[in-house]
Design a protein around this motif. Structure first.
Motif, PDB file in Angstrom:
ATOM      1  N   HIS A   1      76.762 148.468 130.270  1.00 32.81           N
ATOM      2  CA  HIS A   1      77.714 147.526 130.858  1.00 32.81           C
ATOM      3  C   HIS A   1      77.912 146.344 129.909  1.00 32.81           C
ATOM      4  N   GLN A   2      79.153 145.934 129.742  1.00 34.65           N
ATOM      5  CA  GLN A   2      79.472 144.817 128.844  1.00 34.65           C
ATOM      6  C   GLN A   2      79.457 143.493 129.610  1.00 34.65           C
ATOM      7  N   VAL A   3      78.263 143.097 130.036  1.00 27.64           N
ATOM      8  CA  VAL A   3      78.080 141.834 130.751  1.00 27.64           C
ATOM      9  C   VAL A   3      77.119 140.972 129.942  1.00 27.64           C
ATOM     10  N   LYS A   4      77.518 139.756 129.641  1.00 27.11           N
ATOM     11  CA  LYS A   4      76.686 138.861 128.848  1.00 27.11           C
ATOM     12  C   LYS A   4      75.761 138.047 129.739  1.00 27.11           C
ATOM     13  N   ALA A   5      74.466 138.119 129.472  1.00 32.62           N
ATOM     14  CA  ALA A   5      73.483 137.346 130.242  1.00 32.62           C
ATOM     15  C   ALA A   5      73.306 135.980 129.594  1.00 32.62           C
ATOM     16  N   MET A   6      73.381 134.907 130.401  1.00 34.23           N
ATOM     17  CA  MET A   6      73.261 133.546 129.884  1.00 34.23           C
ATOM     18  C   MET A   6      72.377 132.699 130.786  1.00 34.23           C
ATOM     19  N   HIS A   7      71.481 131.945 130.167  1.00 34.30           N
ATOM     20  CA  HIS A   7      70.738 130.947 130.926  1.00 34.30           C
ATOM     21  C   HIS A   7      71.703 129.823 131.280  1.00 34.30           C
ATOM     22  N   ILE A   8      71.483 129.185 132.406  1.00 33.36           N
ATOM     23  CA  ILE A   8      72.419 128.157 132.876  1.00 33.36           C
ATOM     24  C   ILE A   8      72.572 127.011 131.868  1.00 33.36           C
ATOM     25  N   ALA A   9      71.523 126.724 131.098  1.00 34.00           N
ATOM     26  CA  ALA A   9      71.629 125.658 130.086  1.00 34.00           C
ATOM     27  C   ALA A   9      72.653 126.022 129.022  1.00 34.00           C
ATOM     28  N   GLU A  10      72.706 127.310 128.652  1.00 34.53           N
ATOM     29  CA  GLU A  10      73.685 127.765 127.663  1.00 34.53           C
ATOM     30  C   GLU A  10      75.101 127.619 128.196  1.00 34.53           C
ATOM     31  N   VAL A  11      75.277 127.900 129.486  1.00 33.46           N
ATOM     32  CA  VAL A  11      76.596 127.765 130.116  1.00 33.46           C
ATOM     33  C   VAL A  11      77.009 126.305 130.145  1.00 33.46           C
ATOM     34  N   LEU A  12      76.099 125.441 130.548  1.00 36.97           N
ATOM     35  CA  LEU A  12      76.420 124.025 130.709  1.00 36.97           C
ATOM     36  C   LEU A  12      76.654 123.307 129.377  1.00 36.97           C
ATOM     37  N   MET A  13      76.296 123.949 128.275  1.00 38.74           N
ATOM     38  CA  MET A  13      76.555 123.360 126.961  1.00 38.74           C
ATOM     39  C   MET A  13      77.837 123.909 126.323  1.00 38.74           C
TER      40      MET A  13
ATOM     41  N   ILE B   1      58.580 151.067 140.838  1.00 38.95           N
ATOM     42  CA  ILE B   1      59.224 150.284 141.898  1.00 38.95           C
ATOM     43  C   ILE B   1      60.102 149.202 141.276  1.00 38.95           C
ATOM     44  N   SER B   2      59.567 148.537 140.260  1.00 42.93           N
ATOM     45  CA  SER B   2      60.320 147.497 139.558  1.00 42.93           C
ATOM     46  C   SER B   2      61.625 148.059 138.988  1.00 42.93           C
ATOM     47  N   GLY B   3      61.537 149.239 138.411  1.00 39.12           N
ATOM     48  CA  GLY B   3      62.725 149.879 137.830  1.00 39.12           C
ATOM     49  C   GLY B   3      63.788 150.168 138.865  1.00 39.12           C
ATOM     50  N   GLU B   4      63.368 150.604 140.040  1.00 36.95           N
ATOM     51  CA  GLU B   4      64.340 150.887 141.101  1.00 36.95           C
ATOM     52  C   GLU B   4      64.962 149.592 141.640  1.00 36.95           C
ATOM     53  N   MET B   5      64.174 148.530 141.680  1.00 37.42           N
ATOM     54  CA  MET B   5      64.689 147.255 142.179  1.00 37.42           C
ATOM     55  C   MET B   5      65.762 146.693 141.253  1.00 37.42           C
ATOM     56  N   VAL B   6      65.519 146.732 139.945  1.00 34.69           N
ATOM     57  CA  VAL B   6      66.526 146.198 139.019  1.00 34.69           C
ATOM     58  C   VAL B   6      67.737 147.126 138.945  1.00 34.69           C
ATOM     59  N   LYS B   7      67.519 148.409 139.141  1.00 34.31           N
ATOM     60  CA  LYS B   7      68.646 149.348 139.182  1.00 34.31           C
ATOM     61  C   LYS B   7      69.576 149.011 140.346  1.00 34.31           C
ATOM     62  N   GLU B   8      68.990 148.717 141.503  1.00 29.13           N
ATOM     63  CA  GLU B   8      69.783 148.336 142.675  1.00 29.13           C
ATOM     64  C   GLU B   8      70.487 147.009 142.444  1.00 29.13           C
ATOM     65  N   LYS B   9      69.777 146.060 141.834  1.00 30.68           N
ATOM     66  CA  LYS B   9      70.365 144.750 141.544  1.00 30.68           C
ATOM     67  C   LYS B   9      71.594 144.896 140.641  1.00 30.68           C
ATOM     68  N   VAL B  10      71.482 145.701 139.604  1.00 33.32           N
ATOM     69  CA  VAL B  10      72.600 145.911 138.678  1.00 33.32           C
ATOM     70  C   VAL B  10      73.769 146.592 139.376  1.00 33.32           C
ATOM     71  N   SER B  11      73.475 147.533 140.267  1.00 32.74           N
ATOM     72  CA  SER B  11      74.539 148.207 141.010  1.00 32.74           C
ATOM     73  C   SER B  11      75.361 147.213 141.816  1.00 32.74           C
ATOM     74  N   HIS B  12      74.680 146.274 142.484  1.00 29.64           N
ATOM     75  CA  HIS B  12      75.380 145.258 143.276  1.00 29.64           C
ATOM     76  C   HIS B  12      76.170 144.306 142.365  1.00 29.64           C
TER      77      HIS B  12
ATOM     78  N   ILE C   1      67.120 141.961 133.954  1.00 33.99           N
ATOM     79  CA  ILE C   1      68.417 142.474 134.421  1.00 33.99           C
ATOM     80  C   ILE C   1      69.302 142.853 133.243  1.00 33.99           C
ATOM     81  N   ALA C   2      69.291 142.029 132.195  1.00 33.30           N
ATOM     82  CA  ALA C   2      70.114 142.322 131.014  1.00 33.30           C
ATOM     83  C   ALA C   2      69.689 143.627 130.360  1.00 33.30           C
ATOM     84  N   GLY C   3      68.395 143.912 130.393  1.00 40.45           N
ATOM     85  CA  GLY C   3      67.912 145.167 129.831  1.00 40.45           C
ATOM     86  C   GLY C   3      68.492 146.368 130.552  1.00 40.45           C
ATOM     87  N   ARG C   4      68.528 146.278 131.877  1.00 47.28           N
ATOM     88  CA  ARG C   4      69.107 147.375 132.673  1.00 47.28           C
ATOM     89  C   ARG C   4      70.616 147.483 132.442  1.00 47.28           C
ATOM     90  N   LEU C   5      71.288 146.348 132.391  1.00 45.69           N
ATOM     91  CA  LEU C   5      72.724 146.353 132.126  1.00 45.69           C
ATOM     92  C   LEU C   5      73.024 147.027 130.791  1.00 45.69           C
TER      93      LEU C   5
END
Length: 239
Positions: free
Chosen positions: A225-237, A185-196, A216-220
């Protein structure tokens, strides 16, 4: 302002850059950051698995560690923040510890809500060029009610185009032990999330809970998919 930093297990063992950037960000915003050295796991895995009694010694250790002073306690993870804020109900049969837990809970803050609501800062001076989507983790948004603060901080990042996406508020499927007990179930949920997410073709996936980002980054990555996952602290720095 003096603050305590609760690093979290993931910050300590897997995502040290996130932890480092959280501390550097707080320092940049004028905080003197203290690290209670006796802190450990908040007990979330055991609690989620139903092993409450087994988690109690760990809870008491965290309470004691965070009683070094009466300064605010800041954590870069909504799930750990929520767990510590709820210690008192697990310690209800031990009133003295429950009272101590409540006092610690009152000082516990998520990183983004602390910056916006306690430091009164919405623009930290960050710059990041590109298109991004923000995933609101369940612990942060649903359990703690922190919804506007991360978005406000991201909206003030220069060069960043923040994109809404379909079913943005739905769970990514991680849910701690849920992803292990209900793997299909978890796998299908993250698959749907990545699709959106990929409907928007973003450059970045941003979140305020590393556990969700890892999921999510694991599924990407598996879908190449060439999408970089970042925690908000990394972005804000980013400058």
């Amino acid at each position: 302002m003096n603050v305590n930093f609760f690093v979290t297990c993931i910050g300590d063992a897997l995502k040290s850059r996130m932890a480092r950037d959280s501390v550097l960000l707080l320092e940049q915003l004028g905080c003197n950051v203290h690290f209670p050295e006796k802190q450990g796991c908040c007990g979330q895995p055991a609690i989620n698995g139903g092993y409450i009694r087994d988690a109690i010694p760990g809870m008491k250790n965290i309470i004691t560690a965070l009683e070094e002073n009466d300064w605010p306690i800041v954590s870069p993870a909504g799930s750990c923040t929520y767990t510590i804020k709820n210690y008192a109900r697990y310690l209800a049969e031990q009133p003295e510890w429950a009272i101590r837990a409540e006092k610690v809970a009152e000082r516990m803050h998520d990183l983004t809500s602390f910056i916006v609501n306690h430091l009164g800062i919405a623009d930290v001076g960050a710059t990041l060029q590109g298109r991004a989507v923000y995933h609101p983790s369940c612990s942060l948004s649903r359990k703690l009610g922190v919804t506007k603060e991360p978005l406000l901080l991201l909206e003030n990042v220069r060069g960043l185009e923040l994109l809404p996406f379909h079913a943005q508020d739905t769970c990514c499927g991680f849910g701690g032990t849920f992803s292990v007990k209900m793997a299909e179930i978890s796998g299908e949920m993250v698959k749907e999330k990545v699709s959106h997410i990929m409907d928007c073709q973003p450059d970045y996936l941003i979140g305020a809970d590393v556990s969700c980002l890892i999921n999510i980054a694991g599924r990407l990555s598996r879908e190449r998919h060439q999408v970089k996952a970042m925690h908000i602290a990394e972005v804000l720095m980013r400058r």
